[in-house]
Design an enzyme around this catalytic site. Structure first.
Site, PDB file in Angstrom:
ATOM      1  N   ASN A   8       0.850  -2.754 -11.171  1.00  0.00           N
ATOM      2  CA  ASN A   8       1.372  -3.239  -9.893  1.00  0.00           C
ATOM      3  C   ASN A   8       1.619  -4.735 -10.055  1.00  0.00           C
ATOM      4  OD1 ASN A   8       1.952  -3.999  -7.291  1.00  0.00           O
ATOM      5  ND2 ASN A   8       0.097  -3.154  -6.386  1.00  0.00           N
ATOM      6  N   LEU A 215      -4.606   0.575   7.102  1.00  0.00           N
ATOM      7  CA  LEU A 215      -4.964  -0.747   7.619  1.00  0.00           C
ATOM      8  C   LEU A 215      -5.608  -1.582   6.522  1.00  0.00           C
ATOM      9  CD1 LEU A 215      -6.490   0.314  11.069  1.00  0.00           C
ATOM     10  CD2 LEU A 215      -4.094  -0.152  10.484  1.00  0.00           C
ATOM     11  N   ARG A 247       1.441 -11.173   8.532  1.00  0.00           N
ATOM     12  CA  ARG A 247       2.753 -10.789   9.052  1.00  0.00           C
ATOM     13  C   ARG A 247       2.670 -10.495  10.546  1.00  0.00           C
ATOM     14  NH1 ARG A 247       3.268  -6.411   4.512  1.00  0.00           N
ATOM     15  NH2 ARG A 247       3.641  -7.706   2.673  1.00  0.00           N
ATOM     16  N   ARG A 289     -12.628  -9.432   7.958  1.00  0.00           N
ATOM     17  CA  ARG A 289     -14.067  -9.730   7.932  1.00  0.00           C
ATOM     18  C   ARG A 289     -14.349 -11.103   8.526  1.00  0.00           C
ATOM     19  NH1 ARG A 289     -14.168  -8.181   1.665  1.00  0.00           N
ATOM     20  NH2 ARG A 289     -12.257  -9.384   1.960  1.00  0.00           N
ATOM     21  N   GLY A 335      -8.340  -0.763   3.208  1.00  0.00           N
ATOM     22  CA  GLY A 335      -9.513  -1.633   3.260  1.00  0.00           C
ATOM     23  C   GLY A 335     -10.159  -1.761   4.620  1.00  0.00           C
ATOM     24  N   GLU A 338     -10.975   1.919   6.233  1.00  0.00           N
ATOM     25  CA  GLU A 338     -12.091   2.634   5.618  1.00  0.00           C
ATOM     26  C   GLU A 338     -13.430   1.965   5.862  1.00  0.00           C
ATOM     27  OE1 GLU A 338     -11.289   3.251   1.443  1.00  0.00           O
ATOM     28  OE2 GLU A 338      -9.184   3.689   1.849  1.00  0.00           O
ATOM     29  N   ASN A 339     -13.424   0.647   6.101  1.00  0.00           N
ATOM     30  CA  ASN A 339     -14.687  -0.091   6.068  1.00  0.00           C
ATOM     31  C   ASN A 339     -15.120  -0.736   7.382  1.00  0.00           C
ATOM     32  OD1 ASN A 339     -15.316   0.139   3.137  1.00  0.00           O
ATOM     33  ND2 ASN A 339     -13.347  -0.917   2.934  1.00  0.00           N
TER      34      ASN A 339
END
Length: 423
Positions: A8, A215, A247, A289, A335, A338-339
């Site tokens: 990538n 997300l 964005r 976070r 990220g 899921e968290n």
């Protein structure tokens, strides 16, 4: 063992992972950062250990040479790993590439021709492909972020512009994060809880109505019916749709003209909307976070940024429920999805009229497995704050599921690459 090296290439980074497509195991991986700068950094993970080195990385060619050297030094050796192909993530395939494609010179030229549609991404993708083809003499495959959404209905892809102008400039909704949305929606359709729900309702998989929320720093939503996408939030570029780390997502196009008339150049507005907006623009931080820490401290700007973020998410889920004629499964991935249990409960809290709720214990538990976080008990739903009866228009067997499904774009790219090479 047969493996695929997934690459990538970003404008100043190179992410990589060596994957066994059959088992799904990632044998090694890492990232080269700050390419083109004197203080470059490489992180290589293998055998449960991480190696970090700071060194100059003048260009992508040197970045890949460093990576190949680390495979030889730290392992696993590419020569012994049975590398069969290289899979390249390419952001924009336009209307030209709608499936994984074996790379030759014409394909490289085709990806380069699409640079005007993705000026921030496709140039780096081309560079990564060219360098890798020089150094690794195996088949190379391009897997396009836009491919999954190439079959969207025309009503979803067409902007209300002058049709001749739109055709001349290739203006339509293409959608992005397609590899993730395809991987996650397929995993949902195979989950035992979903299969049991469909069986109990006497329905087949072709009727499964999903909304998937990817997300991360970039964020997108998709509406998927029977495995096929019918709408998605990102458009001509990855700028449209949800609020993201930097964005803006959706905004009145007149804002652009207003800013240009106020003295900003087109490039300055482009930078503003892509790199200085979203959570960063509203709160000063682009990482969820850090934003949550500011919210907890009582920061008003951060609170407003979070409210805008959640409001936009709820609006899209509601809109896609209308597009699909209802929701069977709402899935969070990537990220943040899921968290961050607070984001999940914040989204669902405003959508109980659709029958959507979450169980606090299930929502707050951490797991690397696909899981259901909505729970039925004695005909009622356990809500995110208190027990909630089903909406009167929602029959008990029709209660939608809320799920968390980890995405794995590298594995998806590896498997698509291997399938094409073997075919």
């Amino acid at each position: 063992m047969t493996t695929v090296l997934v690459l990538n290439s970003g404008s100043s980074s190179l992410k990589y992972q060596l994957v066994d497509p059959a088992s799904g195991e990632a044998l090694a991986g890492g990232i080269v950062e700050r390419i083109g700068e004197a203080d470059g950094r490489v992180k290589h993970e293998a055998k449960g250990e991480e190696l970090v080195r700071d060194l100059p990385v003048p260009d992508h060619g040197e970045a890949l040479r460093i990576v190949m050297g680390l495979f030889d030094e730290v392992g696993p050796s590419l020569a012994e790993a049975g590398i069969a192909a290289v899979g390249h993530r390419v952001v924009h395939g336009g209307e030209v590439f709608s499936a994984p494609t074996l790379i030759d010179d014409d394909v490289v030229a085709g990806v380069r021709d699409l640079v005007p549609l993705a000026p921030l991404h496709n140039p780096a993708n081309v560079t990564g492909i060219e360098v890798a083809r020089e150094l690794l003499h195996v088949p190379h495959v391009a897997v396009f972020d836009t491919a999954f959404f190439s079959t969207l209905p025309q009503a979803a892809t067409t902007y209300a512009l002058d049709r001749k102008v739109a055709a001349e400039h290739g203006v339509r909704r293409y959608g992005f994060h397609g590899t993730s949305h395809q991987f996650v929606s397929a995993a949902v359709a195979e989950h035992p809880a979903v299969l049991a729900k469909l069986a109990a309702e006497g329905r087949g998989p072709e009727t499964l109505r999903q909304v998937v929320l990817h997300l991360g720093n970039g964020a997108s939503a998709s509406a998927v019916l029977g495995g096929a996408p019918v709408d998605t939030s990102m458009g001509l570029t990855p700028l449209e749709g949800l609020v993201m780390g930097t964005r803006s997502g959706d905004l009145d196009a007149g804002i652009i003209f207003h800013l240009v008339r106020g003295g900003m150049s087109g490039d300055e507005v482009d930078t503003l909307l892509n790199k200085r907006s979203g959570l960063l623009g509203m709160s000063g931080v682009g990482d969820m976070r850090e934003l949550q820490k500011l919210v907890a401290s009582g920061d008003g700007d951060a609170r407003l940024a979070l409210d805008v973020y959640l409001h936009r998410l709820r609006k899209y889920v509601g809109a896609y429920a209308a597009v699909l004629g209802g929701i069977d499964v709402l899935t969070f991935t990537a990220g943040v999805g899921e968290n961050d249990h607070r984001i999940r409960s914040g989204v669902v809290r405003g959508l109980k009229f659709l029958g959507l709720t979450v169980d606090p214990a299930a929502n707050e538990s951490r797991s690397d497995e696909a899981r259901v976080i909505s729970v039925r008990k004695s005909g009622s739903l356990v809500g995110d704050d208190s027990p909630a009866e089903p909406h009167p228009l929602v029959e008990p067997t029709e209660t939608p599921l809320v799920m968390v499904v980890p995405t794995n774009e590298e594995l998806a790219i590896a498997r698509q690459t291997m399938a094409l090479v073997e075919g």
